[in-house]
Design a protein around this motif. Structure first.
Motif, PDB file in Angstrom:
ATOM      1  N   CYS A  86       0.835  -1.197   0.000  1.00  0.00           N
ATOM      2  CA  CYS A  86       0.000   0.000   0.000  1.00  0.00           C
ATOM      3  C   CYS A  86       0.868   1.245   0.000  1.00  0.00           C
ATOM      4  O   CYS A  86       1.902   1.293   0.671  1.00  0.00           O
ATOM      5  CB  CYS A  86      -0.882   0.052   1.247  1.00  0.00           C
ATOM      6  SG  CYS A  86      -2.428  -0.831   1.109  1.00  0.00           S
ATOM      7  N   GLY A  87       0.419   2.229  -0.735  1.00  0.00           N
ATOM      8  CA  GLY A  87       0.963   3.577  -0.628  1.00  0.00           C
ATOM      9  C   GLY A  87      -0.154   4.477  -0.151  1.00  0.00           C
ATOM     10  O   GLY A  87      -1.212   4.551  -0.776  1.00  0.00           O
ATOM     11  N   HIS A  88       0.054   5.101   0.979  1.00  0.00           N
ATOM     12  CA  HIS A  88      -0.916   6.045   1.524  1.00  0.00           C
ATOM     13  C   HIS A  88      -0.332   7.451   1.443  1.00  0.00           C
ATOM     14  O   HIS A  88       0.831   7.650   1.795  1.00  0.00           O
ATOM     15  CB  HIS A  88      -1.202   5.765   3.002  1.00  0.00           C
ATOM     16  CG  HIS A  88      -2.084   4.602   3.275  1.00  0.00           C
ATOM     17  ND1 HIS A  88      -1.668   3.293   3.154  1.00  0.00           N
ATOM     18  CD2 HIS A  88      -3.376   4.553   3.698  1.00  0.00           C
ATOM     19  CE1 HIS A  88      -2.665   2.478   3.497  1.00  0.00           C
ATOM     20  NE2 HIS A  88      -3.707   3.218   3.820  1.00  0.00           N
ATOM     21  N   ARG A  89      -1.137   8.401   1.004  1.00  0.00           N
ATOM     22  CA  ARG A  89      -0.762   9.796   1.168  1.00  0.00           C
ATOM     23  C   ARG A  89      -1.624  10.336   2.304  1.00  0.00           C
ATOM     24  O   ARG A  89      -2.848  10.424   2.194  1.00  0.00           O
ATOM     25  CB  ARG A  89      -0.994  10.626  -0.085  1.00  0.00           C
ATOM     26  CG  ARG A  89      -0.551  12.090   0.163  1.00  0.00           C
ATOM     27  CD  ARG A  89      -0.621  12.948  -1.057  1.00  0.00           C
ATOM     28  NE  ARG A  89      -2.014  13.104  -1.455  1.00  0.00           N
ATOM     29  CZ  ARG A  89      -2.387  13.645  -2.606  1.00  0.00           C
ATOM     30  NH1 ARG A  89      -1.506  14.038  -3.479  1.00  0.00           N
ATOM     31  NH2 ARG A  89      -3.657  13.764  -2.892  1.00  0.00           N
ATOM     32  N   TYR A  90      -0.948  10.619   3.415  1.00  0.00           N
ATOM     33  CA  TYR A  90      -1.615  11.194   4.579  1.00  0.00           C
ATOM     34  C   TYR A  90      -1.436  12.704   4.561  1.00  0.00           C
ATOM     35  O   TYR A  90      -0.357  13.194   4.238  1.00  0.00           O
ATOM     36  CB  TYR A  90      -1.007  10.654   5.877  1.00  0.00           C
ATOM     37  CG  TYR A  90      -1.525   9.310   6.303  1.00  0.00           C
ATOM     38  CD1 TYR A  90      -2.669   9.203   7.090  1.00  0.00           C
ATOM     39  CD2 TYR A  90      -0.873   8.144   5.938  1.00  0.00           C
ATOM     40  CE1 TYR A  90      -3.140   7.964   7.496  1.00  0.00           C
ATOM     41  CE2 TYR A  90      -1.333   6.902   6.342  1.00  0.00           C
ATOM     42  CZ  TYR A  90      -2.465   6.821   7.124  1.00  0.00           C
ATOM     43  OH  TYR A  90      -2.933   5.600   7.523  1.00  0.00           O
ATOM     44  N   VAL A  91      -2.493  13.420   4.914  1.00  0.00           N
ATOM     45  CA  VAL A  91      -2.406  14.864   5.083  1.00  0.00           C
ATOM     46  C   VAL A  91      -2.936  15.210   6.473  1.00  0.00           C
ATOM     47  O   VAL A  91      -3.823  14.532   6.999  1.00  0.00           O
ATOM     48  CB  VAL A  91      -3.186  15.636   3.989  1.00  0.00           C
ATOM     49  CG1 VAL A  91      -2.575  15.398   2.617  1.00  0.00           C
ATOM     50  CG2 VAL A  91      -4.649  15.287   4.003  1.00  0.00           C
ATOM     51  N   ARG A  92      -2.366  16.241   7.035  1.00  0.00           N
ATOM     52  CA  ARG A  92      -2.783  16.684   8.369  1.00  0.00           C
ATOM     53  C   ARG A  92      -3.874  17.738   8.215  1.00  0.00           C
ATOM     54  O   ARG A  92      -3.649  18.786   7.616  1.00  0.00           O
ATOM     55  CB  ARG A  92      -1.595  17.236   9.132  1.00  0.00           C
ATOM     56  CG  ARG A  92      -1.829  17.402  10.609  1.00  0.00           C
ATOM     57  CD  ARG A  92      -0.487  17.560  11.326  1.00  0.00           C
ATOM     58  NE  ARG A  92      -0.673  17.737  12.746  1.00  0.00           N
ATOM     59  CZ  ARG A  92      -0.887  16.751  13.603  1.00  0.00           C
ATOM     60  NH1 ARG A  92      -0.934  15.501  13.167  1.00  0.00           N
ATOM     61  NH2 ARG A  92      -1.041  16.986  14.883  1.00  0.00           N
ATOM     62  N   GLN A  93      -5.059  17.426   8.743  1.00  0.00           N
ATOM     63  CA  GLN A  93      -6.191  18.355   8.690  1.00  0.00           C
ATOM     64  C   GLN A  93      -6.784  18.474  10.081  1.00  0.00           C
ATOM     65  O   GLN A  93      -7.092  17.454  10.711  1.00  0.00           O
ATOM     66  CB  GLN A  93      -7.261  17.877   7.708  1.00  0.00           C
ATOM     67  CG  GLN A  93      -6.833  17.912   6.264  1.00  0.00           C
ATOM     68  CD  GLN A  93      -7.959  17.554   5.298  1.00  0.00           C
ATOM     69  OE1 GLN A  93      -9.002  17.061   5.699  1.00  0.00           O
ATOM     70  NE2 GLN A  93      -7.732  17.795   4.027  1.00  0.00           N
TER      71      GLN A  93
END
Length: 197
Positions: free
Chosen positions: A163-170
């Motif tokens: 898996c490749g996850h792109r996490y963003v902080r919101q």
């Protein structure tokens, strides 16, 4: 003077634009580099725990809770090519936006998803977690290996991949903006995946 149009990602796919495709292609190309690995163990443990939590929610069939892990404008992508490719030009097993993800979960809850009669039981193993810096403090790319064991109707099958996850902080919380699952046999007959992989 016209009021700005308010788009609802639960109802329309307004955010799936060329700009989004370009961003996904850029973020999911050449990101798994040794010089971008974050070696801080606390940060790696944080993202490992997020991935393990996601796996547990899916194994417990808590799909509505799983949806809350995603940003409102998210993408769930299963490429059908081993290199991922360009989702504008190549067929994907799945390329869902928020609206389509919610449709998928809703359909599984209707009782009319015959491919889930009886319902699958699953176990996911998540390993080899690495966190990558992409030059933006509010964004991380995370790579992990995954094995999904599925039991349904007297048959067990296993799916393997990464898996490749792109996490963003919101709002002070790390959320999934893009989840790409790369099955090692994605270009072969994997049957119709009737569960959320």
């Amino acid at each position: 003077m016209n009021a700005p149009v308010k788009h609802d990602p639960h109802k329309t796919s307004f955010y799936i634009t060329d700009a989004l495709y370009e961003e996904i292609i850029a973020d999911f190309s050449n990101w798994q580099r040794d010089d971008l690995v974050i070696h801080d163990m606390a940060e790696r443990d944080l993202f490992r725990s997020l991935l393990e939590h996601e796996a547990r929610l899916l194994d417990q069939d808590r799909l509505e809770d799983w949806l809350t892990l995603f940003t409102p404008e998210c993408v769930y992508w299963l490429p059908s090519t081993p290199t991922g490719g360009d989702p504008r030009k190549e067929i994907a097993i799945t390329f869902d936006d928020r609206r389509r993800l919610e449709d998928r979960v809703y359909r599984l809850r209707t009782g009319y998803a015959w491919s889930q009669k009886p319902k699958s039981r699953t176990v996911r193993l998540v390993t080899n977690v690495e966190v990558f810096d992409v030059g933006r403090p509010d964004t991380r790319m995370v790579r992990s290996n995954i094995m999904i064991a599925e039991f349904r109707g007297f048959e067990t099958r296993c799916l393997y991949g990464w898996c490749g996850h792109r996490y963003v902080r919101q709002n002070g919380k790390w959320m999934i903006a893009v989840r790409q699952l790369n099955l090692i046999d994605c270009d072969q007959c994997i049957r119709n995946p009737s569960i959320v992989l």
